[in-house]
Scaffold this active site. Structure first.
Site, mmCIF file in Angstrom:
data_model
loop_
_atom_site.group_PDB
_atom_site.id
_atom_site.type_symbol
_atom_site.label_atom_id
_atom_site.label_comp_id
_atom_site.label_asym_id
_atom_site.label_seq_id
_atom_site.Cartn_x
_atom_site.Cartn_y
_atom_site.Cartn_z
ATOM 1 N N SER A 7 0.828 -1.204 0.000
ATOM 2 C CA SER A 7 0.000 0.000 0.000
ATOM 3 C C SER A 7 0.866 1.260 0.000
ATOM 4 O O SER A 7 1.710 1.432 -0.872
ATOM 5 C CB SER A 7 -0.931 -0.063 1.207
ATOM 6 O OG SER A 7 -1.786 1.023 1.234
ATOM 7 N N ASP A 10 -8.671 -3.435 -6.191
ATOM 8 C CA ASP A 10 -8.608 -4.329 -5.040
ATOM 9 C C ASP A 10 -9.384 -3.756 -3.862
ATOM 10 O O ASP A 10 -9.052 -3.994 -2.723
ATOM 11 C CB ASP A 10 -7.156 -4.631 -4.663
ATOM 12 C CG ASP A 10 -6.441 -3.426 -4.094
ATOM 13 O OD1 ASP A 10 -7.047 -2.337 -4.059
ATOM 14 O OD2 ASP A 10 -5.287 -3.564 -3.682
ATOM 15 N N HIS A 34 -7.517 -5.441 -0.726
ATOM 16 C CA HIS A 34 -6.299 -4.676 -0.481
ATOM 17 C C HIS A 34 -5.433 -5.241 0.652
ATOM 18 O O HIS A 34 -4.226 -5.398 0.497
ATOM 19 C CB HIS A 34 -6.677 -3.237 -0.174
ATOM 20 C CG HIS A 34 -5.520 -2.309 -0.175
ATOM 21 N ND1 HIS A 34 -4.707 -2.144 -1.267
ATOM 22 C CD2 HIS A 34 -5.028 -1.500 0.779
ATOM 23 C CE1 HIS A 34 -3.763 -1.273 -0.979
ATOM 24 N NE2 HIS A 34 -3.932 -0.866 0.255
#
Lengths: 729, 680
Positions: free
Chosen positions: B250, B579, B632
């Site tokens: 991320s 995602d 995610h």
């Protein structure tokens, strides 16, 4: 019946009045079936009721506890005992002290947490859970599995195959040992008050079970510490670090300081000025520089004062097969795979720890209670003198078989050398199930031979351990050494096994560095043991501390088979203080660059009441980490103060040794001046007679020349001669 | 326990027994013998009145709780010991059997939000929380003392650093982000699998940093970058000169980009590692769910502190979030705190209209908007490879949603062609502070910067019908001036034409992949691994909030806006593939296009690989968060991803077989419009 009724009542309350008017029909028709149902339900219901009750009460308390404001316990304490003093961190923050030098903690043996990274089948679900430290829940759930995982390989002293136990990293490694039992937490909290945080505080956690050099070989722990110290120095603008080792961490740090200077394959390759560049001060807390006698009894028979006491309380408890395995034997087998325990065997032999008939602590008075105010001081010293005449405890005999032997003069003891004794083969091996200690190899002959030697001093104890635990000592002697060096320039001292022995290494060349030795005093500490042969069967450890040996009023130092001396409950003063008071004081051969040393003693004062927890003035080995005076000293140094700013040495135990000439503090003779050492050789063992010493003057000079590597012609030049032979200090 | 039971039995049964005999008699006999009656009345009254009233309710409660507890424990016990419910073999175990062992040291870089934060110094209200986690863990403090908690988590509004008297620091070590909350894994599964093939603390490092700060500030305040550099160097040396494999997740992806530039830059600002540092120390970077080009979610977050979920809640229970029931306005507080976090700005869409599309065009031309049914079809067709294109065609939409308009006011505005929109130049936004200051007094404490704006100027904002990625930045500069001013000293969102311009040496460009060159390390590998197959927020339909009260956020997502025939617009949010947090454009573009081959962003030709993981929801609750998830965070438990990471860490190069080369990147519109990108 009642339960049934209750149940019905909850279901429909309207039928409730019916119960008050019983009519016959109801009774007769339902009576029998009801009774049956009652039988069936009542137990189950009762259980449920009980569980529910417990649960709700528990939740209720939990709720209350959570709802309670955080300052409530403190409020209660203050209400009862009066206002508490500010913690040292707050006090010093008010004085304007701020974080300056980065701080490194080096935890000791046992206190550091260990977690599982790979294990056998039985340890499933424990990945990255603590096996050591924390709640020790697994110890109860699967004890054998736990012991198996905590043990190391008996041959290599490294991981057994398929098992990887690693130290927990970060400050959490040793802030609390078990929930609520702080080790470093109080110190960390106080340092945080003056501005320390994760970036300038580092816990040098290492696997305390393996030997010091192996932590580098297996985990690269020493490299990691080096890199972290370099990083902290660089990122704090060139401020040198203050290192705070505790307990065995002291020895680990000694090892580190030699390692970091040594060239690359074996050492860290930092060069000879690494310590001068990176270290400001080393503040040793309760350091067993010269080892602890406890380690001997631990290795010899897996027991110490506490276990021996338990044995005398409930004689059959530990030996019983109640739990279907022999606790002590398992513990012994496990701890004998830990190389690090051997780093704590008394070092320096008879020179330091005393021979058969003398000991450095001679004249030590074992009082139940130490006088706290000075008014009783004079009476106290009188008594010391009196008892001095009565008995002198022979502390030098670390292990003696039988109480009588412990008191006799050496000339009266008949000893049979055990070293050549044959070890018999034990036939009972097969009956001992899986528990196996090396004692079974010794057989009866070996055991009696050990007992026949009667008395062991620090020097011969090593031989004893080599005899009873050959594998362990073979592994250990590759990593540790317990001697005392005559010539430190000898090439052999470059080997890493000498690095953790302060008597066989030189301190680094860092004249700006300061070494503090901080330890508690005023608690009886194990110093020597009275042993007996155990009566139990083959499968058990054949030696036991003789708990029936009591000194009584004649020699109060002997209690439950253990001779006590002053110390911090684990480390005797001799071990904790000697190096800083004598061995390293001034420019000596152990300290060629003249690093300044300071001794800070903290007199033990037990907590006044239960609310104080483990006390703020404790001197006990671990509890001292919560001692406010000690914390204040550390914070001041970390904020930039030098040793002199703290007031130099602070010594309590000196009072006891007052009145002695020359070696005011310890009765150990000067080690530093070569001339005096000859004197000592003559003295050792007997009383010095009248008349001329046994050495001739010429002999003494020849010897000195040899030791100082002087040639004949150098002696003719007065100037050179003077500078060379001057005993500095 | 037995004793207690016996006691209870005594208490309850004894009176009954003693009472039973007279009960058998006729009632009349009692009347005849009043004395006896009186005698017997006593126990009776005792039993009937006292006992039931006192015991009944409490007892049955206890009984119920006990019953529940025991059955719960029993279930738990069964769950633990039933062999059938065991999870399938972990990929680490399988790969270990294949002979993989730890080779390259691994560095994990956590993203935003997932890292734990603990308290080192606080205000009096936070007493007893020293070195306790404020963020991550059980979050109990939110409920106990919410305002205190918010106060400690926010940063200084001017400097973006600690407020005076408060020090909240990142938790170090693997514990920093292995679990976010108890039971909610982030890195734990990956760590466990790495450990299976021989990794441990000495060759695995979690580069925890304070994710609230701007990247350069983590170095200034905590020396986090220096620490990371020193750790990588240490691991490189102690593991036999093996280069490290970095696994950022991320926001950690752009944090690590920043690190790559920082470490090469000369000392006062940078780490002084020299231009060959990366080539010497880094083997591969395995980006997981990378937010290279930002996330549109952030715009909505800064604008009105809401995302899809918040808007959804608002639509369900309109009064809940805006009400003053809790004594304070939740959203406003969250907004105030979030706006002090510089790092949020790093996630704003980068590259402007070139990347994210302008008023008419968007890179996601071929996007299919999955409904839940379609998604099922999609995933099933995936398995039988051939049907792919058919499925796609069948869901093709007549009119493409205009994703380029990241924020549009009103549903129609989001669909109209650009010629019919009224577009106001952002320079015309004027903060009319004077008028509002009077009204402020009635509002008391100023919570958000909206309180300082007059209603009129907010209306003006809404008059501009649509904002693209570029103009959305202007919008944010207008509504959150302080934050943007502070943060734009640390982050840049443009796209560079000439990377040799000396201005790009400034650290604010370092975390933007479109304004930096990759290091000169031709042997390095960059992987972009991300999940696909989940609708992801891409653009928003906004409206002015109806409430005119002060202390309320004047802009809201228009959750009533639903798309008619295509499923892309739901509850005021346009969705694309991604995602769940990061759209595919942001995650995959750099690897698939921007860095592919020798480009100006990648002068040394570092090889890049795209690894997409099709999302598959867990089949049952027992599977937890699934082993094939593409979401995610849940992707960190994806078996295929873990296997890839393990293989790379053990020295292999993942067989280069792009699962599905990303649709929109090869499509015409982008390459036409994004001239600068393709022109190397």
């Amino acid at each position: 019946m009642s339960i049934l009724r209750r149940r019905k009542g909850t279901e429909n309350k309207k039928t409730e009045p019916e119960y008050e008017e019983f009519n016959d029909e109801n009774k007769k028709s339902n009576g029998s079936s009801r009774r049956l149902r009652r039988r069936r339900w009542s137990c189950m219901d009762g259980c449920c009721w009980f569980v529910g009750c417990i649960c709700s009460i528990w939740w209720f308390f939990l709720f209350l506890y959570n709802a309670m404001p955080a300052s409530f316990p403190q409020y209660v304490t203050e209400a009862i005992t009066g206002p508490l003093p500010d913690p040292p961190g707050v006090k010093l923050a008010k004085e304007g002290l701020r974080a300056k030098h980065p701080v490194v903690f080096v935890p000791g043996i046992v206190t550091g947490g260990l977690e599982l990274w790979e294990g056998h089948q039985c340890a499933e679900g424990l990945f990255r859970k603590r096996l050591w430290g924390g709640t020790f829940g697994e110890l109860y759930k699967r004890p054998l599995c736990w012991v198996e995982h905590m043990s190391l390989d008996n041959e290599t002293g490294l991981d057994p195959s398929g098992i990887r136990i690693r130290p927990v990293s970060g400050l959490v490694a040793a802030d609390y040992f078990a929930p609520g039992y702080f080790v470093w937490a109080v110190l960390i909290a106080n340092l945080a008050r003056i501005g320390y945080e994760e970036k300038n505080m580092y816990m040098a956690a290492y696997d305390w079970r393996i030997s010091f050099q192996n932590t580098e070989v297996r985990d690269q722990t020493l490299s990691r510490i080096k890199s972290n110290i370099e990083l902290m120095v660089a990122s704090s603008g060139g401020k040198k670090v203050v290192i705070i080792p505790h307990s065995m961490g002291v020895l680990y740090l000694l090892h580190f300081m030699k390692w970091v200077e040594a060239p690359a394959p074996m050492g860290g390759g930092g060069g000879s000025d690494w310590c001068a560049k990176h270290l400001k001060a080393v503040m040793n807390i309760g350091g067993p520089f010269l080892g602890v006698p406890k380690a001997v009894s631990g290795l010899f028979s897996a027991e110490a004062k506490d276990i021996a006491a338990a044995r005398s309380m409930a004689p059959s408890f530990l030996e019983s097969e109640m739990f279907n395995f022999q606790t002590l034997q398992h513990v012994m087998r496990m701890t004998r795979t830990w190389d690090s325990t051997m780093s704590m065997i008394p070092k320096g032999g008879d020179t330091i720890w005393g021979g058969l008939d003398w000991s450095p602590e001679e004249g030590h008075e074992c009082n139940e209670k130490k006088p706290k105010n000075n008014t009783t001081q004079t009476a106290e010293s009188d008594r010391t003198r009196k008892s001095d005449n009565a008995t002198r405890v022979k502390y030098g005999r670390i292990i003696s078989f039988g109480k009588l032997v412990a008191d006799l003069h050496s000339s009266e003891i008949e000893r049979i050398d055990f070293r050549d004794a044959l070890k018999g083969k034990s036939h009972a091996n097969s009956t001992c199930r899986d528990v196996w200690t090396e004692y079974h190899d010794m057989g009866i002959e070996g055991v009696t031979a050990v007992a026949d030697y009667k008395v062991y001093t620090a020097g011969s104890v090593l031989d004893l351990l080599h005899f009873v635990a050959p594998k362990l000592m073979k592994r250990g002697s590759a990593h540790f050494s317990y001697g005392i060096a005559d010539d430190l320039d000898d090439k052999k001292y470059e080997h890493y096994k000498y690095w953790s022995n302060p008597l066989e290494t030189k301190l680094p060349n860092a004249p700006g560095m300061e070494i503090f030795s901080m330890y508690g005093v005023g608690i009886p500490t194990e110093r020597a043991y009275v042993y007996k042969l155990s009566t139990a069967g083959d499968c058990y450890i054949p030696f036991q501390i003789d708990t029936s040996a009591e000194g009584g009023s004649k020699s109060p130092c002997l209690k439950g088979g253990v001779f006590h001396t002053d110390g911090d409950e684990t480390v005797p003063i001799l071990s904790a203080g000697y190096m800083c008071v004598k061995g390293w004081r001034g420019k000596t051969r152990f300290n060629p660059s003249g690093i300044r040393t300071f001794v800070r003693e903290y007199n033990h004062a037990p907590p006044a009441n239960l609310l104080e927890g483990r006390g703020t003035q404790s001197g006990a080995h671990v509890d001292i980490m919560g001692n406010f005076a000690l914390i204040e000293d550390i914070i001041r140094v970390a904020a930039g103060a030098a040793g002199e700013d703290l007031g130099g040495d602070k010594v309590y135990s000196e009072q006891e040794y007052s009145g002695k000439p020359e070696a005011a503090y310890f009765n150990v003779l000067e080690l530093d001046a070569p001339v005096r050492r000859c004197e000592r050789l003559a003295l050792d063992g007997f009383r010095r007679g009248r008349g001329r010493p046994k050495k001739y003057w010429g002999e003494v000079i020849r010897r000195d020349m040899e030791q100082l590597q002087l040639t004949e012609d150098m002696t003719l030049d007065r100037k050179i001669w003077r500078t060379r032979i001057r005993a500095e200090g | 326990m037995a004793a207690i039971l016996r006691f209870r039995k005594l208490c309850f049964l004894e009176p009954v027994k003693s009472f039973e005999k007279p009960k058998n008699d006729e009632k009349k006999s009692f009347e005849q013998h009043p004395e006896i009656e009186r005698v017997l009345e006593k126990p009776k009254s005792k039993k009937t009145k006292k006992q039931p009233k006192e015991w009944r309710c409490l007892d049955s409660c206890c009984w119920l709780i006990g019953y529940l507890c025991t059955s719960w424990w029993l279930l738990l016990f069964l769950c633990n010991f039933l062999p059938g419910l065991r999870v399938p073999e972990a990929p680490g175990v399988r790969l270990k059997r294949d002979g993989l062992t730890a080779l390259h040291p691994v560095v994990l870089v956590p993203g935003i939000v997932t890292g734990g934060l603990e308290l080192w110094e606080g205000r009096p209200c936070s007493e007893g929380l020293f070195r306790k986690r404020l963020w991550g863990g059980s979050f109990t403090e939110i409920f106990k003392r919410p305002l205190c908690w918010l106060e400690h988590l926010s940063l200084d509004n001017e400097t973006g650093l600690d407020p005076p008297g408060i020090r909240v620091r990142a938790v170090p070590g693997l514990v920093a982000a292995d679990y976010f909350a108890p039971g909610y894994f982030v890195w734990a599964v990956l760590i466990e699998n790495l450990a299976k093939i021989g990794y441990e603390q000495k060759n695995m490092y979690m580069a925890a940093y304070d994710w609230r700060l701007s990247f350069q500030n983590t170095e200034i305040r905590d020396q986090a970058l220096s620490r990371l550099k020193s750790k990588i160097e240490l691991m490189y040396v102690t593991n036999g000169y093996k280069k490290v494999v970095v696994v950022p997740h991320s926001m950690g992806v752009i944090y690590f980009l920043h690190f790559l530039k920082w470490v090469e830059a000369p000392p006062p600002v940078g780490g002084g590692g020299g231009p060959d540092w990366c080539a010497k120390h880094i083997k591969a970077i395995m980006n997981i769910g990378p937010a290279f080009l930002g996330v549109p979610k952030t715009v909505a977050n800064i604008l009105s502190a809401e995302g899809r979920d918040v808007a959804f809640v608002r639509a369900m229970a309109p009064g809940l979030l805006d009400s003053e029931t809790f004594g304070f306005q939740t959203l406003q507080h969250i907004m105030r705190v979030c706006r002090t976090w510089d790092s949020v700005v790093s996630l704003l869409p980068r590259g402007g209209e070139t990347i994210w599309g302008d008023l008419n065009r968007s890179p996601e031309v071929e996007n299919i908007c999955y409904t839940s049914k379609a998604r099922y079809l999609q995933s099933s067709s995936k398995e039988s490879n051939g049907n792919d294109t058919d499925a796609r065609r069948s869901f093709h939409v007549k009119e493409l949603p205009r994703y380029g308009r990241i924020v549009s006011f009103g549903k129609e505005k989001s669909e109209l062609p650009s010629s019919q929109l009224s577009i106001i130049d952002s320079k015309e936004f004027v903060r009319e502070g004077g008028a509002s200051r009077n009204s402020n007094t009635s509002c008391g404490e100023i919570l958000s910067e909206y309180d300082e704006m007059s209603r009129k100027s907010i209306k003006k904002v809404a008059e501009n019908d649509a904002y693209t990625a570029r103009t959305a930045l202007d919008l944010l500069r207008f509504v959150a001036p302080k934050m943007m001013k502070r943060a734009e000293a640390h982050f840049s969102h443009g796209i560079a034409d000439d990377l040799d311009d000396p201005k790009y040496a400034h650290y604010k460009y370092w975390s933007n992949p479109l304004e930096t060159k990759l290091p000169d390390a031709p042997d390095m590998e960059i992987y972009c691994s991300y999940g696909v197959g989940i609708p992801t927020e891409r653009s928003y339909v906004y409206k002015l909030s109806s409430s005119d009260k002060c202390k309320s956020i004047p802009l809201q997502i228009d959750s009533s806006a639903y798309g008619s025939d295509n499923g892309c617009l739901k509850g005021g949010v346009h969705f694309v593939d991604g995602d769940e947090s990061v759209p595919v454009v942001s995650a995959g573009f750099m690897c698939a296009k921007g860095w592919r081959g020798k480009t100006r962003f990648n002068p040394s030709g570092i090889s890049t690989y795209v690894r997409e993981y099709q999302h598959k929801a867990p089949a049952s609750i027992l599977e937890g968060r699934g082993t094939e998830s593409g979401a995610h965070v849940d992707i960190m438990g994806n078996v295929a991803l873990i296997e890839d990471v393990l293989r790379v860490a053990a020295g292999a190069t993942v067989a280069v077989e792009p699962l599905r080369l990303v649709r929109m990147f090869t499509s015409e519109p982008l390459s036409k419009h994004s001239g600068p990108v393709t022109a190397v």
